[in-house]
Write a protein that holds these residues in place. Structure first.
Motif, PDB file in Angstrom:
ATOM      1  N   ASN A 105       0.749  -1.205  -0.133  1.00  0.00           N
ATOM      2  CA  ASN A 105       0.038  -0.014   0.037  1.00  0.00           C
ATOM      3  C   ASN A 105       0.740   1.228  -0.044  1.00  0.00           C
ATOM      4  O   ASN A 105       2.054   1.131   0.359  1.00  0.00           O
ATOM      5  CB  ASN A 105      -0.970  -0.100   1.279  1.00  0.00           C
ATOM      6  CG  ASN A 105      -0.474  -0.050   2.389  1.00  0.00           C
ATOM      7  OD1 ASN A 105       0.666   0.420   2.710  1.00  0.00           O
ATOM      8  ND2 ASN A 105      -0.917  -0.879   3.506  1.00  0.00           N
ATOM      9  N   ASP A 106       0.124   2.373  -0.168  1.00  0.00           N
ATOM     10  CA  ASP A 106       1.063   3.698  -0.363  1.00  0.00           C
ATOM     11  C   ASP A 106       1.854   3.949   0.696  1.00  0.00           C
ATOM     12  O   ASP A 106       2.963   4.474   0.710  1.00  0.00           O
ATOM     13  CB  ASP A 106       0.161   4.911  -0.606  1.00  0.00           C
ATOM     14  CG  ASP A 106      -0.412   4.767  -2.040  1.00  0.00           C
ATOM     15  OD1 ASP A 106      -0.072   4.103  -2.921  1.00  0.00           O
ATOM     16  OD2 ASP A 106      -1.670   5.104  -2.132  1.00  0.00           O
TER      17      ASP A 106
ATOM     18  N   ASP B 233      -0.907  -5.306   1.818  1.00  0.00           N
ATOM     19  CA  ASP B 233      -2.215  -5.285   2.054  1.00  0.00           C
ATOM     20  C   ASP B 233      -2.568  -6.755   1.643  1.00  0.00           C
ATOM     21  O   ASP B 233      -3.854  -7.215   1.895  1.00  0.00           O
ATOM     22  CB  ASP B 233      -2.982  -4.561   0.933  1.00  0.00           C
ATOM     23  CG  ASP B 233      -2.963  -3.155   1.507  1.00  0.00           C
ATOM     24  OD1 ASP B 233      -2.797  -2.737   2.676  1.00  0.00           O
ATOM     25  OD2 ASP B 233      -3.575  -2.228   0.744  1.00  0.00           O
TER      26      ASP B 233
ATOM     27  N   ARG C  73      -8.711  -4.126  -6.289  1.00  0.00           N
ATOM     28  CA  ARG C  73      -7.527  -3.471  -6.426  1.00  0.00           C
ATOM     29  C   ARG C  73      -6.910  -3.651  -8.086  1.00  0.00           C
ATOM     30  O   ARG C  73      -6.595  -2.781  -8.776  1.00  0.00           O
ATOM     31  CB  ARG C  73      -6.664  -3.864  -5.404  1.00  0.00           C
ATOM     32  CG  ARG C  73      -4.909  -3.651  -5.983  1.00  0.00           C
ATOM     33  CD  ARG C  73      -4.145  -4.094  -4.914  1.00  0.00           C
ATOM     34  NE  ARG C  73      -4.603  -3.993  -3.310  1.00  0.00           N
ATOM     35  CZ  ARG C  73      -3.746  -3.400  -2.640  1.00  0.00           C
ATOM     36  NH1 ARG C  73      -2.794  -2.560  -2.844  1.00  0.00           N
ATOM     37  NH2 ARG C  73      -4.293  -3.343  -1.270  1.00  0.00           N
TER      38      ARG C  73
ATOM     39  N   ALA D 142      -1.378  -4.370   7.015  1.00  0.00           N
ATOM     40  CA  ALA D 142      -1.122  -3.164   6.039  1.00  0.00           C
ATOM     41  C   ALA D 142      -0.295  -2.196   7.084  1.00  0.00           C
ATOM     42  O   ALA D 142       0.374  -1.347   6.292  1.00  0.00           O
ATOM     43  CB  ALA D 142      -2.405  -2.473   6.369  1.00  0.00           C
TER      44      ALA D 142
END
Lengths: 119, 374
Positions: free
Chosen positions: B95-96, B101, B128, B245
Motif C-alpha cells: 500500500n501507499d 495489503d 484493486r 497493512a
C-alpha cells in the motif's frame, strides 16, 4: 463419581478428592501439549483458576471445584501432557485435594446427569 | 454475518468426518479424524491433502505477457517481467504507506498471469486489480475451479500415479497437465515447508481427484489446524497475523521476495505502492524485525504474547504474532516482531504468559528445515 459443568470429574479416594477432566472435554480440546498444575499445598477457593491446559488449538483453565487444599499433583502430566488425551478419566488425573466442606460435592452432577448435560 | 460459502469439496469433508469451522467466510475443515497433531506429522512424513479452494484464483490477460507483467508491476515490488514462462513467484500487494495489503503467488502461464490470493482479502484484491489494470488488462476471477494442495515427501510419488509428468517439475514450476481426463493447473509449491503441489481443477472434477488421492496409502486429508502448525514451523507468514497493512516487507524479513531489478539502482526501480518507504527501509534498515521464537519451557506463547528484554521491569520490546505447538519440532514455536537490536539468533528474551515472564530465544527460521525439490 461427580461431574461439573466445567467438564471436570471428582472421585472420592479415602479422605481426598481426585480431580481430572472428562473424556468429552479431552476430545473437545484436541491434542494436549502443555499442562500447568497448581502448587502442592496451595489453598484454593471454589471456581478459582488453578490449572492451565494448552492444546494444539487453545489454552483453557481448570477451576478449583471445591474450597480446600491441593495435597498432591500429577507431575507426570508436565512431562507427558498427551496422557490427558490417552486416559483422561484414569492415569491423567490432575490433582488431589482435601475439601474444606465436602458437602460442596453435592451440587455436582452424577454420571447420568453429566451425559445428559453434554448431550 | 451472512451464510457461509462452501467449497466444491464440502460434501467430501463432511463424508470424511471433518470438524467444520467458519474461516474467511467459508465453512472449512479444521481437522479430520486423525486430529491436528497426527495430521501434521503425517504431512511431514508422507503426504497430506488440503482443500484451499477458498483462496482466490485470478487470470490476468493482455495482448502479450509483457503487457500484463509491466502492468502488474505497478501493484507489486516484484520482478514480474523477468519471470520465465512456466515459473511461479511469491508476491506482495503493497500500500501507499509501504505496508502489505496481501501476499500472493503469481505464475507466468505463457499467454497470461495466474494469481492466487488469500481468501480473506480476495474481494479487495480483485477490486484493486480491476481498478489498476482494466481496461488494458482483463481481470478474470476464476469461480468454477477448486484449489487443492498435496504436500509432503511422498506427494510427488502419489500425484505422479495420476499425472506422471509432475514428477519432473521443480520447486516453483507451473504446468498444465491432464488429470483424470480434465485440465489441471499445477504448481510445485505449497505452504508447509515440504515438497508438494497446488492443483487448480474444475470444480466438478475435484472430488474425484481428491478421492483418487485419498485412496492411496500415503495420503490423508489434512485440516486448517495442521496447515497452521506446518506453516509456522516452516517460518511462513500468515497474512493478518504476521504481516499486515502496517508491516513493511523489510520488517517482515521478506527482502528475498524483492528482486534487485525493483530496488534502488535496478532497471525498473520503484514504481509500486509504498516504494518510498520500502526502498528507504532497504537503505536505512528498520526498527523492528520479524523473527522466529523458541520458548525454553513447554508452555506455548500464542499470538499477542508481549516480549521483554529482561525477566523483570521495562517496556515490551516485541510481540508474538503466531505461536503454538510444533508437532515436528516437539515443542512450542512462535514468530513475532522484536526491536532490531534484539533480532540476532540466540538472543535471550522473555515472553509474558499469564502474568509470568518465561524465557524465549530468538531462532533462525525455518524452525523445521524445508524440504523443497529445487
Amino acid at each position: 463419581m461427580k461431574f461439573t459443568e466445567e467438564h471436570e470429574w471428582l472421585r472420592v479416594e479415602d479422605d481426598l478428592i481426585v480431580v481430572g477432566i472428562t473424556s468429552h472435554a479431552a476430545e473437545q480440546l484436541g491434542d494436549v501439549v502443555f499442562v500447568e498444575l497448581p502448587d502442592q499445598g496451595a489453598e484454593v477457593t471454589k471456581d478459582e483458576d488453578i490449572c492451565v491446559i494448552e492444546s494444539v488449538k487453545a489454552a483453557s483453565d481448570i477451576l478449583a471445584p471445591l474450597d480446600g487444599e491441593i495435597v498432591e499433583v500429577n507431575a507426570m502430566l508436565e512431562e507427558e501432557p498427551g496422557k490427558v488425551n490417552d486416559d483422561p478419566m484414569g492415569e491423567a488425573w490432575f490433582f488431589k485435594m482435601k475439601a474444606a466442606d465436602p458437602s460442596q460435592m453435592d451440587d455436582y452432577m452424577d454420571e447420568a446427569a453429566y451425559n445428559k448435560f453434554i448431550g | 454475518m451472512g451464510e457461509l460459502h462452501r467449497t466444491p469439496l464440502f460434501d467430501l469433508h463432511v463424508a470424511l468426518g471433518a470438524k467444520m469451522v467458519p474461516f474467511a467466510g467459508y465453512d472449512m475443515p479444521v481437522q479430520y479424524g486423525l486430529g491436528v497433531m497426527k495430521e501434521h506429522l503425517h504431512t511431514r512424513t508422507a503426504a497430506g491433502l488440503f482443500d484451499v479452494s477458498h483462496m482466490g484464483q485470478v487470470i490476468l490477460h493482455g495482448d502479450t505477457y509483457e503487457d500484463v507483467a509491466k502492468a502488474f508491476e505497478r501493484l507489486v515490488p516484484m520482478d514480474v517481467l523477468g519471470l520465465p514462462e512456466g515459473r511461479q513467484r511469491y508476491g506482495l500487494f503493497t500500500n501507499d504507506a509501504g505496508g502489505i495489503d496481501d501476499d500472493l503467488m503469481f505464475a507466468n502461464s505463457g499467454d497470461h498471469l495466474f494469481v492466487v490470493v488469500n481468501a480473506a482479502c480476495k474481494e479487495a484484491d480483485i477490486d484493486r486489480m480491476k481498478a489498476a489494470l482494466e481496461p488494458e488488462i482483463s481481470v478474470e476471477v476464476v469461480t468454477d475451479r477448486a484449489l487443492i494442495a498435496l504436500q509432503g515427501p511422498q506427494a510427488a510419488t502419489a500425484l505422479a500415479r495420476i499425472a506422471p509428468s509432475v514428477a519432473d517439475m521443480k520447486f516453483m514450476d507451473v504446468a498444465t497437465v491432464d488429470m483424470m481426463g480434465t485440465e489441471a493447473w499445477v504448481s510445485r509449491s505449497g505452504y508447509t515447508g515440504e515438497d508438494g503441489y497446488e492443483i487448480s481443477i474444475a470444480a466438478n472434477h475435484a472430488t474425484a481427484l481428491c478421492q483418487a488421492l485419498l485412496d492411496m496409502d500415503e495420503v490423508e486429508a489434512i485440516g486448517l489446524g495442521a496447515r497452521d502448525s506446518l506453516r509456522l514451523e516452516a517460518g511462513l507468514c500468515l497474512y493478518g497475523n504476521d504481516i499486515d497493512a502496517t508491516t513493511s516487507p523489510v520488517e517482515a524479513g521478506l527482502i528475498w521476495a524483492l528482486q534487485k531489478t525493483r530496488r534502488a539502482g535496478g532497471d525498473r526501480e520503484g514504481g509500486f505502492p509504498g516504494a518510498t518507504r520500502i526502498l528507504g527501509d532497504l537503505a536505512e534498515g528498520v526498527a523492528r524485525k520479524r523473527v522466529g521464537l523458541v520458548p525454553s519451557g513447554r508452555a506455548p506463547m500464542r499470538a499477542g504474547t508481549q516480549i521483554f528484554a529482561a525477566p523483570e521491569g521495562g517496556d515490551p520490546i516485541g510481540e508474538v504474532t503466531s505461536g503454538g505447538f510444533g508437532p515436528t519440532f516437539e515443542g512450542p514455536v512462535a514468530m513475532g516482531y522484536v526491536g532490531a537490536s534484539y533480532a540476532m539468533a540466540d538472543t535471550e528474551l522473555y515472553g509474558e504468559v499469564r502474568g509470568k515472564r518465561m524465557p524465549v530465544k530468538v531462532a533462525k527460521m525455518p524452525l523445521v528445515p524445508a524440504n523443497f525439490k529445487r
